[in-house]
Design a protein around this motif. Sequence first.
Motif, short mmCIF file in Angstrom:
data_model
loop_
_atom_site.label_atom_id
_atom_site.label_comp_id
_atom_site.label_asym_id
_atom_site.label_seq_id
_atom_site.Cartn_x
_atom_site.Cartn_y
_atom_site.Cartn_z
N PHE A 124 -4.19 -7.56 -11.38
CA PHE A 124 -5.22 -6.66 -10.86
C PHE A 124 -5.87 -7.30 -9.64
O PHE A 124 -7.04 -7.68 -9.67
CB PHE A 124 -6.26 -6.37 -11.95
N GLY A 125 -5.10 -7.37 -8.55
CA GLY A 125 -5.63 -7.90 -7.31
C GLY A 125 -6.44 -6.87 -6.55
O GLY A 125 -6.69 -5.75 -7.03
N LEU A 126 -6.83 -7.24 -5.33
CA LEU A 126 -7.70 -6.38 -4.52
C LEU A 126 -7.13 -4.97 -4.34
O LEU A 126 -7.86 -3.98 -4.43
CB LEU A 126 -7.91 -7.01 -3.14
N ALA A 127 -5.82 -4.85 -4.08
CA ALA A 127 -5.23 -3.53 -3.84
C ALA A 127 -5.37 -2.63 -5.06
O ALA A 127 -5.66 -1.43 -4.95
CB ALA A 127 -3.77 -3.66 -3.43
N SER A 128 -5.17 -3.19 -6.25
CA SER A 128 -5.33 -2.39 -7.47
C SER A 128 -6.79 -2.05 -7.71
O SER A 128 -7.13 -0.90 -8.05
CB SER A 128 -4.78 -3.17 -8.67
N HIS A 129 -7.66 -3.02 -7.53
CA HIS A 129 -9.10 -2.83 -7.73
C HIS A 129 -9.62 -1.72 -6.80
O HIS A 129 -10.32 -0.79 -7.23
CB HIS A 129 -9.80 -4.16 -7.44
N LEU A 130 -9.25 -1.82 -5.53
CA LEU A 130 -9.69 -0.83 -4.55
C LEU A 130 -9.12 0.55 -4.86
O LEU A 130 -9.81 1.57 -4.74
CB LEU A 130 -9.27 -1.27 -3.15
N GLY A 131 -7.86 0.60 -5.27
CA GLY A 131 -7.24 1.87 -5.59
C GLY A 131 -7.92 2.58 -6.74
O GLY A 131 -8.18 3.78 -6.69
N VAL A 132 -8.21 1.84 -7.80
CA VAL A 132 -8.86 2.44 -8.96
C VAL A 132 -10.25 2.95 -8.59
O VAL A 132 -10.66 4.05 -8.99
CB VAL A 132 -8.93 1.44 -10.12
#
Length: 230
Positions: A124-132
């Motif tokens: 759960f890196g930045l890209a996943s965090h931002l996407g959610v």
Amino acid sequence: MTSVRVPAGSPATEEEARAVQDALRARVVLDEPGPPAGSGYVTGVDVAYDDERDVVAAAAVVLDAATLDVVAEATAVGPVPFPYVPGLLAFREIPAVLAALERLPVAPGLVVCDGYGRAHPRRFGLASHLGVLTGLPTIGVAKNPFMFAYDDPGAARGSWSPLLADDGEEVGRALRTRAGVKPVFVSVGHRVSLAGACAHTLALASAYRLPETTRRADALCRRALRETTT
């Protein structure tokens, strides 16, 4: 530019941050193909830090995916909201990145992060965090493989090899964007397939190793930081 406010209830400790990651990770969507490469808008986000003043600057740059022309851009600058902890870097960057995205006059389309999505020790890196948090399709394109193993892909542009966790899970791909040049490391953030993430990366990296989204966002956030701290 605009200042960044840390939302009330944001995690203050490592334990709280990991609990937030665990809760949000369950909301990541991995079964959507995402928008086709080379169409619509695509937005690069990146951050720069002034460690002495504890300041972070974020930039969001929207490109026309077909021409790679800049459509819009925005920045946000504010205090670093969370200490440096490996695996929890998103908590240092998310408030500023969200503020920059909110200032854009157009919908960002696919968002490309200079970092990781699934290729993260907690997946759960930045890209996943931002996407959610935003609901937007996101991918991560990183300059190094973090903690994951890979075989060097073929020398030709477009060659790739799987980025593997210790348990054998494919968490991303090492992708050759320029013939004979070191690969980049692509992972899914949210609402995009891994094949689609690689296709977007290649379409955005027509002239350089890094995607044009990352190159332009990097330059813009550094400029915003200089203008704020000088």
